[in-house]
Motif scaffolding. Structure first.
Motif, short mmCIF file in Angstrom:
data_model
loop_
_atom_site.label_atom_id
_atom_site.label_comp_id
_atom_site.label_asym_id
_atom_site.label_seq_id
_atom_site.Cartn_x
_atom_site.Cartn_y
_atom_site.Cartn_z
N ASN A 107 -8.56 2.68 -1.42
CA ASN A 107 -7.51 2.77 -2.44
C ASN A 107 -6.83 4.14 -2.42
OD1 ASN A 107 -8.03 0.17 -3.29
ND2 ASN A 107 -9.28 0.78 -5.04
N ARG A 108 -7.62 5.18 -2.21
CA ARG A 108 -7.06 6.53 -2.12
C ARG A 108 -6.16 6.67 -0.88
NH1 ARG A 108 -5.74 9.46 -5.56
NH2 ARG A 108 -5.87 11.23 -4.13
N LYS B 114 -0.54 7.01 0.89
CA LYS B 114 0.36 6.45 1.90
C LYS B 114 -0.10 6.68 3.35
CE LYS B 114 4.45 6.90 -1.11
NZ LYS B 114 3.94 5.83 -1.95
N VAL B 115 -1.40 6.73 3.54
CA VAL B 115 -1.94 6.84 4.89
C VAL B 115 -1.99 5.46 5.55
CG1 VAL B 115 -3.97 7.48 6.27
CG2 VAL B 115 -3.30 8.88 4.29
N ILE B 116 -2.35 4.44 4.76
CA ILE B 116 -2.40 3.07 5.26
C ILE B 116 -1.76 2.15 4.22
CG2 ILE B 116 -4.45 3.41 6.70
CD1 ILE B 116 -6.11 2.14 4.47
N THR B 117 -1.48 0.94 4.65
CA THR B 117 -0.94 -0.06 3.73
C THR B 117 -2.07 -0.81 3.03
OG1 THR B 117 -0.94 -1.81 5.40
CG2 THR B 117 1.04 -0.39 5.25
N GLU B 118 -1.73 -1.53 1.99
CA GLU B 118 -2.73 -2.34 1.30
C GLU B 118 -3.30 -3.42 2.22
OE1 GLU B 118 -1.63 -3.88 -2.46
OE2 GLU B 118 -1.03 -1.93 -3.28
N ALA B 119 -2.45 -3.96 3.07
CA ALA B 119 -2.91 -5.00 4.00
C ALA B 119 -3.93 -4.43 4.97
CB ALA B 119 -1.72 -5.59 4.76
N ARG B 120 -3.64 -3.23 5.46
CA ARG B 120 -4.58 -2.59 6.39
C ARG B 120 -5.87 -2.22 5.68
NH1 ARG B 120 -7.42 -2.57 10.64
NH2 ARG B 120 -8.02 -0.52 11.45
N ALA B 121 -5.79 -1.79 4.44
CA ALA B 121 -6.98 -1.46 3.67
C ALA B 121 -7.88 -2.68 3.52
CB ALA B 121 -6.58 -0.92 2.30
N GLN B 122 -7.29 -3.82 3.22
CA GLN B 122 -8.08 -5.05 3.08
C GLN B 122 -8.72 -5.45 4.40
OE1 GLN B 122 -8.67 -6.63 0.06
NE2 GLN B 122 -10.21 -7.67 1.31
N GLU B 123 -7.97 -5.28 5.48
CA GLU B 123 -8.50 -5.61 6.82
C GLU B 123 -9.71 -4.74 7.14
OE1 GLU B 123 -6.87 -5.94 11.45
OE2 GLU B 123 -5.64 -4.99 9.90
N ILE B 124 -9.61 -3.45 6.83
CA ILE B 124 -10.72 -2.54 7.09
C ILE B 124 -11.92 -2.91 6.23
CG2 ILE B 124 -11.52 -0.14 6.84
CD1 ILE B 124 -8.63 0.72 7.53
N TYR B 125 -11.67 -3.22 4.97
CA TYR B 125 -12.74 -3.56 4.04
C TYR B 125 -13.50 -4.81 4.51
CZ TYR B 125 -15.23 -4.69 -0.26
OH TYR B 125 -16.22 -4.99 -1.16
#
Length: 237
Positions: A213-214, A219-230
């Motif tokens: 989330n941080r 603005k380092v990654i998008t929300e879509a990328r964050a979910q993919e990583i998670y």
């Protein structure tokens, strides 16, 4: 009446100034004693000479970004020693709680605390940390300071330092960490005994979500990328 009020305010202002000056003096004295025993240049040289030290160019970009976003979001762009925005927020919290619960520490200040001063939370100690942090920023690059910080952390499960953690948890060198592994590791040092993977995997995943989330917020990654990583299995390679 006005003269009495002004006189009272002047007395209060002088008292605050005197107390502040005394705290700064004590903090500076503590700083000078610490640096006399082990200069910042010596501390950095000692740490970088360790066999398991991971230099900045061998740290995954996602790990560096995760640590910065979580611990000191303005670290790479700030030109001041202190983060005055974080410090103001911490001061407000302390006032609301009527106690010293947050210090607004930067990454250099956390290094100073770790290597010189310990966990005592006093204004005198924060002043001493400031002067050590100032010395670091004058002498070393921010990449070098970040590397010291990431290497010094304890990552739970007996893994003291980054290399021990990456080999112990995932069987890989630090540079080969996946984004999922890097983001979960970045969250552990806040409370390593609580977030260590062997006993609280779900807690570590919740902390990873905070890190992600941080990264989105900064603005380092998008929300879509964050979910993919998670959603990526940290043990899946």
């Amino acid at each position: 009446m006005k003269k009495k009020i002004l006189k009272g305010l002047l007395v209060v202002a002088l008292a605050v100034l005197a107390v502040t000056g005394w705290i700064v003096y004590q903090g500076y004295e503590e700083y000078t004693r610490a640096i006399a025993e082990r200069p910042v240049t010596q501390m950095f040289a000692d740490e970088m000479a360790e066999d398991d030290f991971v230099y900045a160019d061998q740290l995954p970009e996602m790990l560096k970004a995760s640590v910065i976003a979580t611990e000191d979001a303005r670290f790479m762009t700030r030109w001041t020693t202190l983060d005055y925005i974080a410090l103001s927020r911490a001061t407000l919290r302390n006032i609301q709680n009527l106690s010293y619960v947050e210090g607004g520490s930067t990454i250099p200040q956390q290094i100073a605390k770790n290597f010189y001063f310990g966990d005592e939370m006093t204004l005198r100690r924060k002043v001493a940390e400031y002067f050590v942090a100032r010395d670091m920023l004058k002498t070393f690059s921010k990449e070098e300071i970040l590397a010291i910080y990431i290497n010094m952390n304890y990552y739970g499960d007996g893994y003291d330092g980054l290399e021990a953690a990456t080999h112990g948890y995932f069987g890989v060198d630090p540079i080969d960490l996946t984004d999922a592994q890097a983001t979960i590791l970045a969250g552990i040092p806040q409370a390593p005994s609580h977030y260590q993977l062997s006993t609280n995997y779900e807690g570590a995943k919740a902390r990873q979500r905070h890190v992600l989330n941080r990264l989105v917020k900064t603005k380092v990654i998008t929300e879509a990328r964050a979910q993919e990583i998670y959603d990526t299995d940290i043990y899946g390679g």
